[in-house]
Scaffold this active site. Structure first.
Site, PDB file in Angstrom:
ATOM      1  N   TYR A 128      51.072  59.506  25.541  1.00 20.39           N
ATOM      2  CA  TYR A 128      52.087  59.136  26.526  1.00 20.39           C
ATOM      3  C   TYR A 128      51.526  59.077  27.954  1.00 20.39           C
ATOM      4  CZ  TYR A 128      55.492  59.137  30.021  1.00 20.39           C
ATOM      5  OH  TYR A 128      56.138  58.785  31.167  1.00 20.39           O
TER       6      TYR A 128
ATOM      7  N   ARG B 164      66.603  65.584  36.098  1.00 19.48           N
ATOM      8  CA  ARG B 164      65.866  64.325  36.249  1.00 19.48           C
ATOM      9  C   ARG B 164      66.732  63.070  36.115  1.00 19.48           C
ATOM     10  NH1 ARG B 164      61.760  62.445  37.412  1.00 19.48           N
ATOM     11  NH2 ARG B 164      60.762  61.690  35.514  1.00 19.48           N
TER      12      ARG B 164
ATOM     13  N   HIS C  78      57.247  64.307  27.395  1.00 22.69           N
ATOM     14  CA  HIS C  78      58.030  63.193  26.857  1.00 22.69           C
ATOM     15  C   HIS C  78      58.745  63.550  25.565  1.00 22.69           C
ATOM     16  CE1 HIS C  78      58.685  58.773  27.571  1.00 22.69           C
ATOM     17  NE2 HIS C  78      58.606  59.289  28.775  1.00 22.69           N
TER      18      HIS C  78
ATOM     19  N   HIS D 179      52.070  58.842  39.703  1.00 26.86           N
ATOM     20  CA  HIS D 179      51.529  59.031  38.353  1.00 26.86           C
ATOM     21  C   HIS D 179      50.019  58.844  38.356  1.00 26.86           C
ATOM     22  CE1 HIS D 179      55.299  57.919  35.760  1.00 26.86           C
ATOM     23  NE2 HIS D 179      55.555  58.861  36.646  1.00 26.86           N
TER      24      HIS D 179
HETATM   25  C1  CS2 Z   1      58.701  58.652  32.274  1.00 34.62           C
HETATM   26  C2  CS2 Z   1      59.199  57.256  32.239  1.00 34.62           C
HETATM   27  O1  CS2 Z   1      58.803  58.480  34.590  1.00 34.62           O
HETATM   28  C3  CS2 Z   1      58.787  59.253  33.638  1.00 34.62           C
HETATM   29  O2  CS2 Z   1      58.818  60.453  33.738  1.00 34.62           O
HETATM   30  O3  CS2 Z   1      59.107  59.530  31.329  1.00 34.62           O
HETATM   31  O4  CS2 Z   1      58.161  56.492  32.723  1.00 34.62           O
HETATM   32  C4  CS2 Z   1      59.658  56.731  30.892  1.00 34.62           C
HETATM   33  O5  CS2 Z   1      58.599  56.723  29.993  1.00 34.62           O
HETATM   34  C5  CS2 Z   1      60.182  55.348  31.037  1.00 34.62           C
HETATM   35  O6  CS2 Z   1      61.206  55.348  31.968  1.00 34.62           O
HETATM   36  C6  CS2 Z   1      60.673  54.824  29.731  1.00 34.62           C
HETATM   37  O7  CS2 Z   1      61.217  53.581  29.901  1.00 34.62           O
HETATM   38 MG    MG Z   2      59.523  61.455  32.088  1.00 38.01          MG
END
Ligand code: CS2
Ligand code: MG
Length: 408
Positions: A160, A288, A217, A122
């Protein structure tokens, strides 16, 4: 052979990992993960109050029958809490099976289809500049794929996947300061006007080879998602994640009619019944789900097999809430699955985490190499675990500027 008992631990370094240990009369034990981010005590209670007492005395080698017993036997089916609890037991049973066979779990599926699994990290930035620095940081470490999220000018809060603090990539989701959730404010218009060009600038800066992923998201309506997908088409994304609210399996039809952007969805799904239409109707390219809250290896593997029939590839969820045990279970599936796509990998290998869960799994140049140790290949140091306990925390929520609740 019989299950003689099981224990549940909650805690970890900055985490509330739910770890299950199943003991047997053969002296072999198995480990599983049932962590459900920001609701961790609930799968733990399901395990302690209902599942563990019921499976004592069963033959741990019958993992399929035990799965059916937990799922069909509950009468009220599915749901993330129950499926996370089943997932923990199921992983532990596969761990036991591998140890009994003296083989790594991937051998029980059919062996390796590849040497290692590509992962993505990330990258996040308070603004686009900050994000570019974060992407560069991962590229320098050899990552081939990076998810990119950045602050949107004029958005009332960060947005997000974005830290309020410049340069902070570690912890932007769970907040351990209390149970009252932090409120983020979302503005779809600003996001849709800003993000396509920001993504294009990242593509131009890093060139055609870098695999760029982006997570919406679940915040757009079907029409907005279709328009956004069209707008980002020239960026050549590896995937666009969760463009629409996840519950509606028909929501992606409009997007599919208007764009060829690869779509990933499913981190909030906990059963095959939430994604079978998406897969069969080719409305997605990547699924996913995670082995933790999709019922463990037994159920996740069914989803992987259905996906494979329809040219849908895997992209298992690997948010920071996943423990090294669930990441190991996914690593065994990843190295086997003929339709493997990519793995999200954020279990940052801190010394504290490695001390709690020693293993030979390792990450190098953005590739995850699975351990050849029997079972899942992860240990659990109970002496280390003694220093951790459950900490109440909260998951942020999202509202629009007028106060309307929105999808986080
Ligand atoms: C997110 C997650 O990893 C991802 O793609 O969407 O970090 C998500 O926000 C969290 O698992 C929520 O608890
Ligand atoms: Mg996600």
């Amino acid at each position: 052979m019989k299950i003689t008992g099981a224990k549940v631990f909650i805690g970890g370094p900055g985490k509330n990992y739910v770890t299950v240990k199943i003991m047997t009369d053969a002296g072999v034990f198995g480990l599983g993960d049932g962590t459900l981010n920001s609701r961790e005590t609930l799968p733990a209670a399901y395990l302690q109050d209902y599942l563990i007492p019921a499976i004592i005395g069963m033959d741990p080698r019958n993992s399929e029958d035990i799965w059916q017993f937990m799922y069909r036997g509950a009468y009220f089916r599915k749901g993330p809490i129950a499926m996370a609890a089943f997932g923990a037991i199921d992983m532990a049973l596969w761990d036991i099976k591998g140890k009994l066979a003296n083989m790594p779990v991937y051998q029980l599926f059919g062996g390796k289809s590849r040497t290692a699994a590509m992962v993505y990290a990330h990258a996040t930035g308070a603004d686009l500049d900050d994000l570019m620095t974060s992407v560069q940081h991962y590229v320098d470490q050899g990552y081939k794929a990076v998810r990119v999220q950045c602050g949107i000018p004029g958005m009332p809060t960060a947005g997000y996947g974005v830290s309020e603090t410049k340069g902070d990539v570690a912890n932007y989701i769970t907040d351990f300061s209390g149970i009252q959730p932090k409120v983020e404010v979302w503005d779809t218009g600003r996001y849709m006007r800003y993000m396509p060009d920001a993504l294009m600038q990242i593509r131009e800066r890093f060139g055609p080879e870098l695999k760029i992923l982006h997570d919406v998201h679940h915040r757009l309506t079907p029409r907005e998602a279709a328009a956004f997908a069209k707008a980002v088409e020239p960026v050549d994304l590896f995937w666009l994640e969760g463009p629409t609210p996840a519950e509606d399996q028909d929501a992606l039809k409009l997007l599919r009619q208007h764009s060829t952007v690869p779509v990933a969805i499913g981190e909030v799904f906990n059963s095959i019944w939430e994604c079978n239409k998406l897969i069969e109707q080719n409305l997605i390219d990547f699924i996913r789900v995670s082995v933790t809250y999709a019922g463990g290896i037994t159920h996740a593997k069914r989803i992987v097999d259905l996906a494979g029939l329809h040219n849908v590839r895997t992209g298992f969820h690997g948010a920071p809430s996943h423990s090294p045990i669930s990441m190991a279970a996914q690593a065994h599936l990843n190295v086997w699955a003929p339709n493997f796509g990519i793995q999200e990998y954020l279990v940052l290998g801190t010394p504290e985490c490695d001390a709690l869960f020693p293993s030979d799994h390792y990450l190098e140049n953005g590739m995850f190499y699975v351990s050849d140790a029997p079972g899942l290949g992860v240990e659990f140091n109970e002496d280390e675990a003694a220093q951790y306990s459950y900490k109440a925390g909260s998951h942020p929520i999202v509202r629009l500027e007028d106060g309307t609740m929105w999808d986080y």
